[in-house]
Design a protein around this motif. Structure first.
Motif, PDB file in Angstrom:
ATOM      1  N   LEU A   1       0.805  -1.218   0.000  1.00 22.80           N
ATOM      2  CA  LEU A   1       0.000   0.000   0.000  1.00 22.80           C
ATOM      3  C   LEU A   1       0.835   1.264   0.000  1.00 22.80           C
ATOM      4  O   LEU A   1       0.300   2.372  -0.096  1.00 22.80           O
TER       5      LEU A   1
ATOM      6  N   ILE B   1      -0.732   0.595  -6.403  1.00 26.97           N
ATOM      7  CA  ILE B   1      -1.444  -0.671  -6.204  1.00 26.97           C
ATOM      8  C   ILE B   1      -1.608  -1.449  -7.507  1.00 26.97           C
ATOM      9  O   ILE B   1      -1.854  -2.653  -7.477  1.00 26.97           O
TER      10      ILE B   1
ATOM     11  N   LYS C   1      -6.985   2.011  -0.398  1.00 26.98           N
ATOM     12  CA  LYS C   1      -6.129   1.312  -1.344  1.00 26.98           C
ATOM     13  C   LYS C   1      -6.248  -0.204  -1.171  1.00 26.98           C
ATOM     14  O   LYS C   1      -6.235  -0.956  -2.153  1.00 26.98           O
TER      15      LYS C   1
ATOM     16  N   ASP D   1      -1.810   4.473  -9.083  1.00 26.78           N
ATOM     17  CA  ASP D   1      -1.728   5.632  -8.183  1.00 26.78           C
ATOM     18  C   ASP D   1      -0.269   5.870  -7.820  1.00 26.78           C
ATOM     19  O   ASP D   1       0.091   6.035  -6.680  1.00 26.78           O
TER      20      ASP D   1
END
Length: 222
Positions: free
Chosen positions: A46, A50, A186, A203
């Motif tokens: 995390l 991801i 996440k 991300d």
């Protein structure tokens, strides 16, 4: 007077030039397989993109393993050496933590060690002090603060170690709840992606794509 280089007949900066026994120890020490469980998400997954975590999980499902070279293994090895030497000095070390996300997976991780006064420590190794010249890495800050929230630690210290010295950052545990919220979101995204076999939205930080082993998959998909 003779100079040192008068006696030198060769040199190397390649890890491959080390004796076989040392190279074998590096490989053995850094070969630690912990099969991922579909109902669990690791804290370290995390702290970066991801989508990369998803692709790594899918590769593991397919029985594929990243072939780490000695140089890459060296970065892991130096961290393991300091970790094993220092964390065992404290009664509370390698503390396993879990956090269940509502209607979702369990986030799991390990705290490096907790001092007698309750201070939580997260250890990281870097090549030199230049690596943290602008402050600690955000991924490492998030990891340490998440652990602090779980443990309700009064103090959090992020320690960077390199052969030239150390760099210690004191973090603000009162802000840890922000990281917990981010990690829960996440974790749910990664968990859902693994259930549906659908890559989650990336991300990533700006630098991540350049060094990502799955960038060709992302580029093709996009």
């Amino acid at each position: 007077m003779n100079e040192p280089y008068d006696f030198v007949i060769g040199e190397s900066e390649e890890i491959e030039s080390l004796p076989e026994a040392i190279k074998e120890h590096i490989i053995t020490t850094t070969t630690r397989d912990y099969p991922a469980r579909d109902n669990a998400v690791y804290v370290t997954e995390l702290t970066y993109c991801i989508r990369k975590a998803y692709y790594r999980r899918m590769a593991e499902r397919a029985g594929e393993r990243e072939d780490k070279g000695l140089r890459q293994r060296w970065y892991l090895y130096r961290g393991i050496v300091f970790d094993e030497a220092w964390t065992n000095l404290f009664p509370r070390h390698q503390v396993r933590v879990t956090h269940r996300v509502k209607d979702g997976p369990t986030i799991i991780g390990k705290i490096d060690f907790i001092d007698d006064d309750g201070t939580l420590y997260e250890l990281k190794t870097v090549s030199n002090d230049y690596a943290v010249r602008n402050g600690p890495k955000m991924a490492h800050v998030k990891q340490a603060l998440f652990y602090a929230w779980i443990e309700q630690a009064p103090k959090v210290r992020l320690v960077y170690v390199h052969l030239g010295g150390i760099r210690i950052f004191d973090l603000a545990p009162r802000l840890a709840w922000k990281i917990v919220q981010e990690f829960e979101e996440k974790a749910m995204a990664l968990w859902n992606a693994l259930q549906t076999n659908t890559p989650p939205q990336p991300d990533n930080e700006a630098w991540e794509c350049k060094y990502c082993e799955f960038k060709h998959l992302c580029t093709r998909r996009e």
